[in-house]
Design a protein around this motif. Structure first.
Motif, mmCIF file in Angstrom:
data_model
loop_
_atom_site.group_PDB
_atom_site.id
_atom_site.type_symbol
_atom_site.label_atom_id
_atom_site.label_comp_id
_atom_site.label_asym_id
_atom_site.label_seq_id
_atom_site.Cartn_x
_atom_site.Cartn_y
_atom_site.Cartn_z
ATOM 1 N N ASP A 219 28.778 24.948 10.404
ATOM 2 C CA ASP A 219 27.860 23.828 10.226
ATOM 3 C C ASP A 219 28.059 22.886 11.414
ATOM 4 O O ASP A 219 29.059 22.182 11.501
ATOM 5 C CB ASP A 219 28.181 23.131 8.898
ATOM 6 N N ASP A 220 27.084 22.878 12.333
ATOM 7 C CA ASP A 220 27.266 22.164 13.603
ATOM 8 C C ASP A 220 26.120 21.184 13.857
ATOM 9 O O ASP A 220 25.597 21.091 14.963
ATOM 10 C CB ASP A 220 27.355 23.189 14.740
ATOM 11 N N VAL A 221 25.744 20.433 12.824
ATOM 12 C CA VAL A 221 24.582 19.556 12.948
ATOM 13 C C VAL A 221 24.846 18.340 13.835
ATOM 14 O O VAL A 221 23.905 17.671 14.269
ATOM 15 C CB VAL A 221 24.081 19.086 11.570
ATOM 16 N N TYR A 222 26.122 18.045 14.117
ATOM 17 C CA TYR A 222 26.448 16.889 14.956
ATOM 18 C C TYR A 222 26.839 17.300 16.374
ATOM 19 O O TYR A 222 27.444 16.515 17.108
ATOM 20 C CB TYR A 222 27.576 16.075 14.312
ATOM 21 N N ALA A 223 26.460 18.518 16.761
ATOM 22 C CA ALA A 223 26.877 19.055 18.058
ATOM 23 C C ALA A 223 26.473 18.172 19.227
ATOM 24 O O ALA A 223 27.219 18.016 20.201
ATOM 25 C CB ALA A 223 26.296 20.453 18.249
ATOM 26 N N GLU A 224 25.281 17.581 19.169
ATOM 27 C CA GLU A 224 24.775 16.790 20.290
ATOM 28 C C GLU A 224 25.254 15.341 20.262
ATOM 29 O O GLU A 224 24.970 14.578 21.175
ATOM 30 C CB GLU A 224 23.241 16.807 20.282
ATOM 31 N N LEU A 225 25.997 14.955 19.229
ATOM 32 C CA LEU A 225 26.420 13.562 19.093
ATOM 33 C C LEU A 225 27.893 13.389 19.431
ATOM 34 O O LEU A 225 28.604 12.603 18.819
ATOM 35 C CB LEU A 225 26.138 13.077 17.664
ATOM 36 N N TYR A 226 28.337 14.127 20.420
ATOM 37 C CA TYR A 226 29.736 14.069 20.826
ATOM 38 C C TYR A 226 30.041 12.774 21.576
ATOM 39 O O TYR A 226 29.172 12.164 22.196
ATOM 40 C CB TYR A 226 30.079 15.275 21.703
ATOM 41 N N ASP A 227 31.309 12.352 21.509
ATOM 42 C CA ASP A 227 31.794 11.258 22.335
ATOM 43 C C ASP A 227 32.358 11.857 23.629
ATOM 44 O O ASP A 227 32.755 13.013 23.671
ATOM 45 C CB ASP A 227 32.904 10.484 21.619
ATOM 46 N N GLY A 228 32.414 11.059 24.670
ATOM 47 C CA GLY A 228 32.948 11.558 25.926
ATOM 48 C C GLY A 228 31.879 12.144 26.816
ATOM 49 O O GLY A 228 30.678 11.997 26.574
ATOM 50 N N GLU A 229 32.327 12.842 27.839
ATOM 51 C CA GLU A 229 31.426 13.294 28.885
ATOM 52 C C GLU A 229 30.979 14.734 28.747
ATOM 53 O O GLU A 229 30.038 15.161 29.400
ATOM 54 C CB GLU A 229 32.107 13.107 30.257
#
Length: 468
Positions: free
Chosen positions: A279-289
């Motif tokens: 379940d990777d629904v937050y893949a694009e909301l990462y912190d950092g670079e």
């Protein structure tokens, strides 16, 4: 052997604990730390991101990292034991909480979705308008696996992150939840054991209840993530048929697995021949670079599920599963349930992705969400009673814990009576081990209304604690 980035993270953590770096101090830049330590830029970045996920430091857009406030530091609470549930009965409670959260007059800290004002609504509307003008009769219904243009666009986004996924492996679904449910249904039969997290995304518990499965809840630590020892125990003792896990920005804790843990996790599942639903629904909301790699990048057999609901528009209800060889099975199940996902919406999304606005939007979205989370985190640390712990993680949620033995459901009802919603911990487990916890959505704008709601929530928590 301990990885280099973990050794560096422990060294910096020790300096913070010793007072070398104090709350609010700016840490050396990534490049300065590279020079001082002799480690690579990637090692240093991973160390900083680990410290951030554990609540020791905060990323400051355009200005590096600072030491986080320590008034309410993540507590090293005891991990719950592996919890085996022969039957899951939680849907009614979840339904009632979600229904209450629909009220437009509430401050929606209990919502699962980001503030919709952050989405590119005008650009999406233009794409939908363009598609509608040129929609032909044969495009009005797209059967599984879904719109070819959209599947190719998603495959290109995988490729940009270093993951090879063919468009033929992708099945477009009505949101990620359908992708996850179909994946679980393909892998199991009623009565089978399934590994989930504790605490878990409530959608996993609802799916297990609906499909009459048995849940093995493996504890997740607020700092280090999934307890791999408990997972090994579960796999060794039970005939597990599938795992439903989140390796990045786990909901509700926000913790992400490090590279070493990811490798160990996949090795365990391969050893026991247990398939993984990611379940990777937050893949694009990462912190950092740098975007984290999905587990699918390390193992082609992983069923990787995601959606655009958390990044573009909740109402789109467009998700997908990269199902590999199981894609035809997923398609057949989808044909018997929802038949297909909205064709105009699929085409509009493909049109929007072709415009190359998405990455610019994501960059802005990540920056704003991080700023808002930091603002709410600071306010909560200042206003909550000292007995309440605030656990900062990735994404746009904060996980809070009242003293052991207390029931956050009482706080939920009191807050709801004053038009404030929270997500009580009872939503995230088949048992009672997280009744003293609750989740807050901190993607909302910081204004007089949300500021007053935080102050009132803190007062209600204080009253609850003093009344015990």
């Amino acid at each position: 052997m301990t990885s280099k980035y973990r050794r560096l993270a422990r060294q910096l953590q020790g300096q913070i604990e010793a007072g070398v770096w104090q709350s609010g101090d700016k840490l050396p830049s990534l490049r300065d730390t590279v020079k001082q330590s002799g480690f690579s830029l990637m090692t240093v970045l991973n160390a900083y991101q680990l410290l951030e996920s554990q609540g020791w430091i905060l990323a400051q857009p355009q200005s590096g990292y600072r030491v986080a406030p320590r008034q309410h530091s993540p507590a090293n609470t005891a991990r719950p034991a592996l919890h085996a549930a022969e039957a899951v009965d939680i849907n009614a409670f979840i339904f009632n909480v979600l229904q209450a959260g629909q009220r437009s007059d509430c401050v929606a800290f209990g919502s699962a979705f980001p503030d919709s004002s952050l989405f590119p609504q005008e650009q999406l509307a233009r794409s939908l308008s363009r598609v509608a003008r040129h929609l032909t009769p044969d495009q009005q219904l797209v059967l599984p696996p879904g719109c070819a243009e959209l599947r190719r666009a998603i495959a290109r986004r995988y490729a940009a992150r270093g993951t090879e996924v063919a468009p033929e492996e992708i099945v477009i679904t009505s949101g990620a939840l359908e992708a996850l449910n179909l994946s679980l249904q393909v892998l199991t039969r009623p009565g089978d054991w399934v590994v989930v997290e504790a605490p878990a995304f409530y959608g996993a518990l609802q799916a297990i209840e609906r499909l009459q499965l048995k849940a093995l809840a493996v504890p997740v630590d607020v700092a280090s993530g999934l307890d791999l020892g408990a997972l090994a125990d579960a796999l060794g003792r039970y005939p597990v048929k599938a795992c439903w896990l989140m390796s990045h920005c786990q909901n509700p804790l926000g913790v992400s697995l490090g590279a070493e843990s990811r490798s160990r996790l996949l090795a365990l599942l391969r050893e026991h021949q247990v398939p993984l639903i990611e379940d990777d629904v937050y893949a694009e909301l990462y912190d950092g670079e740098q975007a984290p790699l999905p587990l699918r990048a390390l193992d082609r057999d992983v069923l990787h599920c995601s959606s655009f609901s958390k990044t573009l528009a909740t109402g789109l209800r467009i998700g997908w599963v990269s199902a590999g060889e199981r894609a035809p099975d997923i398609q057949r199940l989808q044909l018997m349930s929802t038949l297909s996902t909205s064709a105009p919406m699929q085409l509009a999304l493909a049109d929007y992705l072709a415009s190359h606005h998405y990455d610019r939007h994501l960059h802005t979205l990540r920056r704003v969400l991080l700023q808002r989370k930091q603002r709410f985190y600071k306010a909560l640390c200042q206003q909550l009673p000292e007995q309440v712990c605030v656990h900062p993680g990735g994404g746009y949620f904060l996980w809070l814990s009242l003293p052991d033995g207390m029931d956050a459901t009482r706080l939920y009802h009191r807050a709801l009576s004053e038009d404030i919603t929270i997500a009580p911990g009872r939503m995230f487990a088949a048992g009672d081990q997280f009744r003293h916890c609750f989740r807050l959505n901190v993607s909302l704008p910081w204004n007089s209304r949300t500021e007053a709601a935080i102050a009132r929530l803190a007062a209600l928590a204080r009253e609850l604690i003093q009344g015990c």
